[in-house]
Motif scaffolding. Structure first.
Motif, mmCIF file in Angstrom:
data_model
loop_
_atom_site.group_PDB
_atom_site.id
_atom_site.type_symbol
_atom_site.label_atom_id
_atom_site.label_comp_id
_atom_site.label_asym_id
_atom_site.label_seq_id
_atom_site.Cartn_x
_atom_site.Cartn_y
_atom_site.Cartn_z
ATOM 1 N N MET A 174 0.842 -1.193 0.000
ATOM 2 C CA MET A 174 0.000 0.000 0.000
ATOM 3 C C MET A 174 0.877 1.242 0.000
ATOM 4 O O MET A 174 1.854 1.334 0.730
ATOM 5 C CB MET A 174 -0.900 0.001 1.253
ATOM 6 C CG MET A 174 -1.885 1.165 1.299
ATOM 7 S SD MET A 174 -2.904 1.102 2.801
ATOM 8 C CE MET A 174 -3.719 -0.480 2.582
ATOM 9 N N THR A 175 0.532 2.207 -0.839
ATOM 10 C CA THR A 175 1.315 3.426 -0.945
ATOM 11 C C THR A 175 0.940 4.397 0.152
ATOM 12 O O THR A 175 -0.243 4.606 0.429
ATOM 13 C CB THR A 175 1.059 4.087 -2.313
ATOM 14 O OG1 THR A 175 1.470 3.176 -3.318
ATOM 15 C CG2 THR A 175 1.830 5.363 -2.465
ATOM 16 N N PRO A 176 1.892 5.028 0.834
ATOM 17 C CA PRO A 176 1.557 5.974 1.866
ATOM 18 C C PRO A 176 0.802 7.159 1.315
ATOM 19 O O PRO A 176 0.932 7.541 0.158
ATOM 20 C CB PRO A 176 2.923 6.409 2.425
ATOM 21 C CG PRO A 176 3.939 5.937 1.462
ATOM 22 C CD PRO A 176 3.350 4.856 0.656
ATOM 23 N N ALA A 177 -0.020 7.785 2.197
ATOM 24 C CA ALA A 177 -0.878 8.886 1.775
ATOM 25 C C ALA A 177 -0.084 10.078 1.276
ATOM 26 O O ALA A 177 -0.615 10.954 0.618
ATOM 27 C CB ALA A 177 -1.790 9.301 2.927
ATOM 28 N N SER A 178 1.216 10.141 1.601
ATOM 29 C CA SER A 178 2.034 11.285 1.208
ATOM 30 C C SER A 178 2.578 11.161 -0.214
ATOM 31 O O SER A 178 3.338 12.002 -0.660
ATOM 32 C CB SER A 178 3.205 11.445 2.186
ATOM 33 O OG SER A 178 4.018 10.291 2.162
ATOM 34 N N SER A 179 2.236 10.066 -0.936
ATOM 35 C CA SER A 179 2.763 9.870 -2.279
ATOM 36 C C SER A 179 2.512 11.101 -3.130
ATOM 37 O O SER A 179 1.432 11.679 -3.121
ATOM 38 C CB SER A 179 2.096 8.658 -2.928
ATOM 39 O OG SER A 179 2.438 7.487 -2.239
ATOM 40 N N SER A 180 3.541 11.478 -3.895
ATOM 41 C CA SER A 180 3.429 12.689 -4.696
ATOM 42 C C SER A 180 2.544 12.441 -5.911
ATOM 43 O O SER A 180 2.467 11.346 -6.443
ATOM 44 C CB SER A 180 4.813 13.148 -5.137
ATOM 45 O OG SER A 180 5.420 12.161 -5.941
ATOM 46 N N VAL A 181 1.866 13.500 -6.330
ATOM 47 C CA VAL A 181 0.985 13.451 -7.486
ATOM 48 C C VAL A 181 1.566 14.365 -8.558
ATOM 49 O O VAL A 181 1.785 15.555 -8.321
ATOM 50 C CB VAL A 181 -0.442 13.904 -7.120
ATOM 51 C CG1 VAL A 181 -1.339 13.871 -8.355
ATOM 52 C CG2 VAL A 181 -1.013 13.031 -6.013
ATOM 53 N N ALA A 182 1.824 13.814 -9.724
ATOM 54 C CA ALA A 182 2.250 14.613 -10.867
ATOM 55 C C ALA A 182 1.025 14.939 -11.715
ATOM 56 O O ALA A 182 0.025 14.227 -11.693
ATOM 57 C CB ALA A 182 3.278 13.851 -11.691
ATOM 58 N N THR A 183 1.113 16.037 -12.444
ATOM 59 C CA THR A 183 0.011 16.436 -13.325
ATOM 60 C C THR A 183 0.528 16.591 -14.738
ATOM 61 O O THR A 183 1.580 17.205 -14.956
ATOM 62 C CB THR A 183 -0.625 17.761 -12.862
ATOM 63 O OG1 THR A 183 -1.097 17.607 -11.524
ATOM 64 C CG2 THR A 183 -1.796 18.138 -13.756
ATOM 65 N N ARG A 184 -0.182 16.011 -15.684
ATOM 66 C CA ARG A 184 0.126 16.201 -17.097
ATOM 67 C C ARG A 184 -1.174 16.560 -17.809
ATOM 68 O O ARG A 184 -2.257 16.226 -17.339
ATOM 69 C CB ARG A 184 0.741 14.947 -17.720
ATOM 70 C CG ARG A 184 -0.193 13.763 -17.757
ATOM 71 C CD ARG A 184 0.461 12.481 -18.222
ATOM 72 N NE ARG A 184 0.717 12.460 -19.651
ATOM 73 C CZ ARG A 184 0.822 11.328 -20.352
ATOM 74 N NH1 ARG A 184 0.700 10.135 -19.748
ATOM 75 N NH2 ARG A 184 1.069 11.372 -21.648
ATOM 76 N N THR A 185 -1.062 17.251 -18.923
ATOM 77 C CA THR A 185 -2.229 17.633 -19.692
ATOM 78 C C THR A 185 -2.147 16.994 -21.064
ATOM 79 O O THR A 185 -1.163 17.172 -21.787
ATOM 80 C CB THR A 185 -2.343 19.161 -19.824
ATOM 81 O OG1 THR A 185 -2.494 19.727 -18.517
ATOM 82 C CG2 THR A 185 -3.554 19.544 -20.664
ATOM 83 N N LEU A 186 -3.168 16.228 -21.407
ATOM 84 C CA LEU A 186 -3.267 15.618 -22.719
ATOM 85 C C LEU A 186 -4.056 16.554 -23.634
ATOM 86 O O LEU A 186 -5.156 16.977 -23.287
ATOM 87 C CB LEU A 186 -3.967 14.263 -22.633
ATOM 88 C CG LEU A 186 -3.294 13.197 -21.765
ATOM 89 C CD1 LEU A 186 -4.142 11.931 -21.717
ATOM 90 C CD2 LEU A 186 -1.894 12.889 -22.280
ATOM 91 N N ASP A 187 -3.491 16.862 -24.775
ATOM 92 C CA ASP A 187 -4.149 17.754 -25.733
ATOM 93 C C ASP A 187 -4.930 16.887 -26.714
ATOM 94 O O ASP A 187 -4.380 16.383 -27.692
ATOM 95 C CB ASP A 187 -3.108 18.608 -26.453
ATOM 96 C CG ASP A 187 -3.737 19.759 -27.220
ATOM 97 O OD1 ASP A 187 -4.963 19.954 -27.079
ATOM 98 O OD2 ASP A 187 -3.016 20.459 -27.958
ATOM 99 N N LEU A 188 -6.215 16.702 -26.444
ATOM 100 C CA LEU A 188 -7.049 15.798 -27.223
ATOM 101 C C LEU A 188 -7.929 16.578 -28.195
ATOM 102 O O LEU A 188 -8.255 17.747 -27.959
ATOM 103 C CB LEU A 188 -7.933 14.963 -26.293
ATOM 104 C CG LEU A 188 -7.235 14.210 -25.156
ATOM 105 C CD1 LEU A 188 -8.246 13.429 -24.347
ATOM 106 C CD2 LEU A 188 -6.132 13.306 -25.688
ATOM 107 N N THR A 189 -8.329 15.909 -29.246
ATOM 108 C CA THR A 189 -9.317 16.457 -30.171
ATOM 109 C C THR A 189 -10.529 15.542 -30.149
ATOM 110 O O THR A 189 -10.421 14.333 -30.427
ATOM 111 C CB THR A 189 -8.764 16.565 -31.593
ATOM 112 O OG1 THR A 189 -7.625 17.434 -31.584
ATOM 113 C CG2 THR A 189 -9.819 17.123 -32.537
#
Length: 292
Positions: free
Chosen positions: A1-16
């Protein structure tokens, strides 16, 4: 189980999608086999609701969590909201981030969209998990098909420039959100804290927020016209499907989940919670996913 402090990355998908540019922010968390986690469709829907479950699964899965067009804690895309365009959105998403995915999890109204995508994209998913799957919006569920003529009128009223914004603000005020969450979103009223309500209210205040709400609430995003159509999505040609049935799901929505389970086309497991069990009880939901 991953600890609650796991970092979150953000990426943006450019969709059509249907000729429209749809910038789609996605959260990424965890390590391991790829997993796609789809949040529910609702007035308060956003990818953030899936992050607690993504953290629980992040020890063994690299989770991608997108926002649906028309929903989320960011300005909304100018995309006509209807089932065809939501199906097309998932097609575009799977073209941009094809996986293949060892696991795909969908909550609420996202569930039948995921199942349909699995049919269109054989091999994209090794396994599907549906948490409190629904196919019918709140007004059609509460009022029945005999009042269907009103649903389009209500949607058009909420979409109007001035009147619509006023109606929307009244119906997504913090007190209304709190009552809704206590009634059928969360199972434990004590979990509906002022901080939770404030976070959900911020989601509703995004630019063009009323359009997603109007479409969902009136049944404009229902991916099936009847229970029979919904059940017909399941069966041969799909990867294994697990349904997690919350023990305090609303009566009418729970009956649809039970009808699906009764077909024998899915593997079912009980979990605590109501319609947002994945957010309220992420540890129990993750345990049920891992148990199969």
């Amino acid at each position: 189980m991953t600890p609650a402090s796991s970092s979150v990355a953000t990426r943006t998908l450019d969709l059509t999608v249907a000729g429209h540019r749809v910038a789609t922010p996605c959260a990424e968390i965890g390590e391991g086999a790829p997993a796609l986690l789809l949040p529910a469709l609702s007035s308060i829907s956003a990818r953030e609701e899936m992050l607690p479950l993504a953290r629980e699964l992040g020890g063994t899965h690299r989770c991608l969590v997108p926002d649906w067009p028309g929903f989320g804690a960011h300005p909304r895309a100018r995309l006509p909201l209807n089932p065809a365009n939501l199906h097309a959105f998932l097609d575009a998403l799977l073209e941009a981030a094809p996986g293949p995915y060892a696991l795909a999890v969908a909550a609420g109204h996202a569930a039948p969209y995921l199942v349909a995508a699995a049919r269109r994209h054989p091999g994209a998913f090794a396994r599907l998990v549906l948490v409190a799957p629904t196919w019918r919006g709140p007004l059609p569920t509460a009022l029945g098909p005999e009042r269907a003529a009103w649903f389009g009128r209500i949607r058009r009223a909420v979409e109007m420039p001035l009147l619509g914004e006023a109606l929307y603000r009244i119906n997504i005020s913090p007190p209304v959100i709190g009552r809704m969450m206590r009634a059928h979103v969360y199972a434990e009223a004590t979990h509906v804290t002022p901080a939770v309500v404030a976070a959900k209210h911020r989601i509703t205040r995004q630019s063009r927020g009323r359009f997603g709400t109007a479409a969902f609430v009136t049944g404009g995003l229902d991916p099936a016209a009847s229970r029979e159509d919904f059940l017909a999505l399941f069966g041969h040609g799909l990867p294994p499907v697990q349904v997690l049935r919350p023990d305090q799901a609303p009566r009418r929505s729970g009956a649809e989940m039970d009808a699906l389970i009764a077909t024998g086309r899915v593997v079912a497991a009980p979990v605590p919670g109501a319609l947002s069990a994945h957010e309220e009880f992420p540890g129990a939901v993750a345990d049920a996913i891992r148990a199969v």
